[in-house]
Write a protein that holds these residues in place. Structure first.
Motif, short mmCIF file in Angstrom:
data_model
loop_
_atom_site.label_atom_id
_atom_site.label_comp_id
_atom_site.label_asym_id
_atom_site.label_seq_id
_atom_site.Cartn_x
_atom_site.Cartn_y
_atom_site.Cartn_z
N GLY A 1 0.83 -1.22 0.00
CA GLY A 1 0.00 0.00 0.00
C GLY A 1 0.86 1.26 0.00
N VAL A 2 1.97 1.22 0.71
CA VAL A 2 2.86 2.38 0.75
C VAL A 2 3.40 2.70 -0.65
CG1 VAL A 2 5.10 3.19 1.62
CG2 VAL A 2 3.48 2.12 3.18
N LYS A 3 3.67 1.65 -1.42
CA LYS A 3 4.17 1.87 -2.80
C LYS A 3 3.10 2.57 -3.64
CE LYS A 3 7.61 -1.75 -3.12
NZ LYS A 3 7.50 -3.20 -3.07
N THR A 4 1.84 2.13 -3.45
CA THR A 4 0.74 2.77 -4.18
C THR A 4 0.63 4.24 -3.80
OG1 THR A 4 -0.47 0.71 -4.25
CG2 THR A 4 -1.75 2.70 -4.59
N LEU A 5 0.77 4.49 -2.51
CA LEU A 5 0.64 5.87 -2.03
C LEU A 5 1.65 6.77 -2.75
CD1 LEU A 5 -0.47 8.05 -0.21
CD2 LEU A 5 1.02 7.22 1.62
N LYS A 6 2.86 6.26 -2.94
CA LYS A 6 3.87 7.08 -3.60
C LYS A 6 3.43 7.44 -5.03
CE LYS A 6 8.67 7.65 -4.56
NZ LYS A 6 10.01 7.41 -4.07
N TYR A 37 8.55 5.15 6.39
CA TYR A 37 8.03 5.91 5.24
C TYR A 37 8.43 7.38 5.34
CZ TYR A 37 4.53 8.28 2.29
OH TYR A 37 3.90 9.09 1.38
N ILE A 38 8.26 7.96 6.52
CA ILE A 38 8.60 9.38 6.69
C ILE A 38 10.08 9.59 6.40
CG2 ILE A 38 8.64 11.37 8.26
CD1 ILE A 38 6.42 9.98 9.89
N GLU A 39 10.92 8.74 7.01
CA GLU A 39 12.37 8.92 6.84
C GLU A 39 12.80 8.76 5.39
OE1 GLU A 39 12.47 10.39 9.92
OE2 GLU A 39 14.47 10.40 9.02
N GLU A 77 11.00 8.98 2.56
CA GLU A 77 10.39 9.80 1.52
C GLU A 77 10.51 11.31 1.73
OE1 GLU A 77 9.08 8.51 -1.25
OE2 GLU A 77 9.50 6.47 -0.56
N LYS A 78 10.87 11.73 2.94
CA LYS A 78 10.69 13.17 3.21
C LYS A 78 11.55 14.09 2.33
CE LYS A 78 13.71 13.68 7.23
NZ LYS A 78 13.79 13.89 8.67
N MET A 79 12.80 13.68 2.02
CA MET A 79 13.62 14.58 1.20
C MET A 79 13.04 14.73 -0.21
SD MET A 79 15.67 16.00 3.12
CE MET A 79 16.16 17.17 1.86
N GLU A 80 12.59 13.59 -0.76
CA GLU A 80 12.03 13.64 -2.11
C GLU A 80 10.74 14.47 -2.13
OE1 GLU A 80 11.71 9.80 -3.95
OE2 GLU A 80 10.91 10.66 -5.80
N GLN A 127 9.83 12.51 14.48
CA GLN A 127 9.89 12.40 13.01
C GLN A 127 8.80 13.25 12.36
OE1 GLN A 127 9.61 8.08 12.65
NE2 GLN A 127 11.69 8.07 11.86
N ILE A 128 7.62 13.20 12.97
CA ILE A 128 6.49 13.99 12.45
C ILE A 128 6.85 15.47 12.51
CG2 ILE A 128 4.16 14.77 13.11
CD1 ILE A 128 3.45 11.87 13.74
#
Ligand code: IPE
Ligand code: IPE
Ligand code: MG
Length: 252
Positions: free
Chosen positions: A47-52, A93-95, A97-100, A124-125
């Motif tokens: 699901g995380v991949k779909t979210l991206k 996920y946060i760590e 993806e956040k820079m991108e 992290q949030i």
């Protein structure tokens, strides 16, 4: 992220008919996994991949706001191991993806009862939100430990405190004043609410904000929800007649 899609997809949508705010109930991860004989956790990872992919389209379509339901106030009722896995996935996920996201001008925000997360996740949030706070692109809201009723109750508590401190009179509470106490303050109301996974319910998501949302349901489980189907939903939205209680007398 930018450009990571088939550009033909964008030509299917009329930019003038896009929703300002899209919300997604990302449901069906567990079922997607069970059908394949996998653990439910594999469904969440997929699901995380779909979210991206969906966020990528939102960036390229220049949507104003995208809100996704990641964890509800009711999801704590699940087995410990699943809750732990989801927390771990969330933090990873946060760590990762956040820079991108930041490079793509995304402005991340977390909505929900955040104080119940571990100190590590809260940090992290906080860091991710700070990093992106001046960005002007898509407002990307992640609903985590979020419940629509809980959000409304918190807003009511905050107003009650202001009344008892003498900062505001009860008669001064209007819809606008109330809205300013919600986690989504300063964001447009939900125009399009998508639910994957085949169920026809709102499951305590964005109750206030969806007052006039158009609903779009699909049987597709979230891991299989594609950029094409997201576009299908946007095209369908563009063809809906919205009335907001009025009569559309100028209709052709
Ligand atoms: C949605 O998928 C993700 C979360 C609630 C975290 P589910 O885990 O609810 O998957 P199903 O509905 O059991 O298939
Ligand atoms: C809604 O899905 C919550 C999220 C997608 C995070 P659920 O799977 O928790 O909803 P119900 O239990 O089917 O209503
Ligand atoms: Mg579910």
């Amino acid at each position: 992220m930018k450009g990571d899609f088939d550009s033909k997809l964008l030509s299917r949508v009329d930019k003038n008919k896009l929703p300002r705010h899209v919300a997604i109930i990302m449901d069906g991860n567990g079922r997607w996994a069970s059908i394949r004989g996998l653990l439910r956790s594999a469904g969440h990872t997929a699901g995380v991949k779909t979210l991206k992919k969906i966020l990528t389209l939102a960036v390229n379509l220049e949507l104003e706001a995208l809100t996704v339901y990641a964890f509800s106030t009711e999801n704590w009722k699940r087995p410990h191991a699943e809750v732990d896995f989801l927390m771990h996935l969330f933090s990873e996920y946060i760590e990762r993806e956040k820079m991108e996201m930041h490079e793509n001008n995304v402005r991340i925000k977390f909505i929900g009862r955040l104080e119940e997360f571990s100190a590590g996740i809260r940090k992290q949030i906080f860091d991710a939100t700070e990093l992106m706070k001046n960005n002007s692109g898509v407002k990307f809201n992640i609903a985590a430990n979020y419940g629509g009723q809980d959000e409304i109750v918190r807003a009511a508590q905050s107003l009650a405190e202001k009344i008892s401190a003498g900062k505001i009179f009860p008669q001064e509470i209007t819809s606008e004043v109330f809205e300013n106490e919600l986690d989504t303050k300063n964001q447009p109301p939900v125009d399009l609410l998508i639910r994957t996974g085949g169920d026809f319910r709102i499951s305590n998501f964005l109750l206030w904000q969806s007052a006039y949302a158009e609903f779009w349901f699909t049987k597709t489980n979230f891991p299989e929800f594609s950029q094409e189907e997201f576009i299908d939903a946007l095209v369908d939205f563009g063809n809906r007649e919205r009335k907001f209680g009025a009569l559309n007398e100028n209709k052709k």
